[in-house]
Scaffold this active site. Structure first.
Site, PDB file in Angstrom:
ATOM      1  N   CYS A  97     -28.403  25.279   1.417  1.00  0.00           N
ATOM      2  CA  CYS A  97     -29.499  25.702   2.693  1.00  0.00           C
ATOM      3  C   CYS A  97     -28.662  24.909   3.152  1.00  0.00           C
ATOM      4  O   CYS A  97     -28.998  25.510   5.003  1.00  0.00           O
ATOM      5  CB  CYS A  97     -30.725  24.889   2.801  1.00  0.00           C
ATOM      6  SG  CYS A  97     -31.238  23.570   1.973  1.00  0.00           S
ATOM      7  N   HIS A 170     -36.307  21.369   3.241  1.00  0.00           N
ATOM      8  CA  HIS A 170     -35.341  22.431   4.106  1.00  0.00           C
ATOM      9  C   HIS A 170     -35.162  22.127   4.719  1.00  0.00           C
ATOM     10  O   HIS A 170     -35.852  21.176   5.659  1.00  0.00           O
ATOM     11  CB  HIS A 170     -36.346  23.260   3.076  1.00  0.00           C
ATOM     12  CG  HIS A 170     -36.973  23.744   1.797  1.00  0.00           C
ATOM     13  ND1 HIS A 170     -36.464  24.830   1.517  1.00  0.00           N
ATOM     14  CD2 HIS A 170     -38.531  23.579   1.283  1.00  0.00           C
ATOM     15  CE1 HIS A 170     -37.543  25.325   0.136  1.00  0.00           C
ATOM     16  NE2 HIS A 170     -38.067  23.842   0.156  1.00  0.00           N
TER      17      HIS A 170
END
Length: 239
Positions: A97, A170
């Site tokens: 990510c 994230h």
């Protein structure tokens, strides 16, 4: 077959400046720590306008629910081609990510003008433009230069390569492109248009922060949550 899983990158300028150099973003640009969203003296070291923000956020129940509600209202993303306002990658590589967040920052908006010709980053961008979501994700999954660039940065930063201390974080990119603020994250259903920005408003302007990062912080505060443990860096042209 088990999918690829890498070590997650640490969100700091050293790591992402190295990734930028490896893939072919001009050294005229640099990432900078964002130490505050509200105190001008703590933002003074960042040249303006800032082109993109790369943020790590914990997926709290409140934020996860908000994402799920937003995504439930959307169909499968079909964007592709030269008229696509931003290039978005669906994440299919475990713990990639951060490097995908870098791509979202570097190949969209004004930063794209600083991609070095015939570099790996230039090829990834050109190859991605005509592809739809699945084919684009497959292209990135199979990109050896992208994998090598990511792995070259895994040992950088303040901690040894490990996913344990970063689990639950994230990476989200906020980019100004086509006169709008875009929220780009590979686990969502597509790019998210957060609203229009004036020509003189960059991603660190009060309006952009209210539409983007502060919105997430406010969601958590209104739900009675604690302060979010977030990290943020900004991409700007060197002074």
């Amino acid at each position: 077959m088990e999918r690829k899983t890498w070590f997650m990158l640490e969100n700091n300028p050293e790591v992402f400046n190295q990734l930028a150099a490896k893939l072919g973003l001009s050294p005229e640009l640099s990432f900078y720590d964002v130490w505050s969203l509200d105190e001008p003296e703590l933002l003074a070291h960042i040249p303006r306008p800032a082109m993109a923000l790369l943020v790590t956020l914990p997926p709290t129940p409140t934020w996860k629910e908000d994402c799920q509600v937003e995504d439930s209202r959307k169909g499968d993303y079909e964007g592709h081609g030269p008229e696509e306002p931003v290039i978005w990658f669906k994440q299919t590589i475990g713990n990639a990510c951060g490097s995908i967040g870098f791509l979202h920052c570097a190949i969209n908006g004004p930063a794209a003008e600083f991609i070095q010709q015939n570099s790996d980053l230039d090829k990834i961008r050109r190859d991605a433009i005509p592809l739809k979501t699945k084919e684009r994700a497959d292209m990135l999954y199979n990109s050896i230069p992208f994998e090598e660039a990511h792995k070259s940065c895994e040992k950088l930063g303040d901690t040894a390569p490990s996913n344990e201390h970063l689990m639950g974080q994230h990476f989200v990119a906020f980019v100004k492109a086509d006169g709008k603020l875009w929220e780009l994250e590979g686990s969502r259903k597509g790019p998210i248009d957060r609203g229009a920005l004036r020509d003189d408003e960059d991603v660190l302007s009060p309006r952009a922060l209210d539409l983007g990062l502060r919105r997430v912080i406010q969601l958590e505060q209104e739900a009675g949550g604690n302060d979010l443990q977030l990290s943020c860096i900004a991409l700007s042209r060197k002074a």
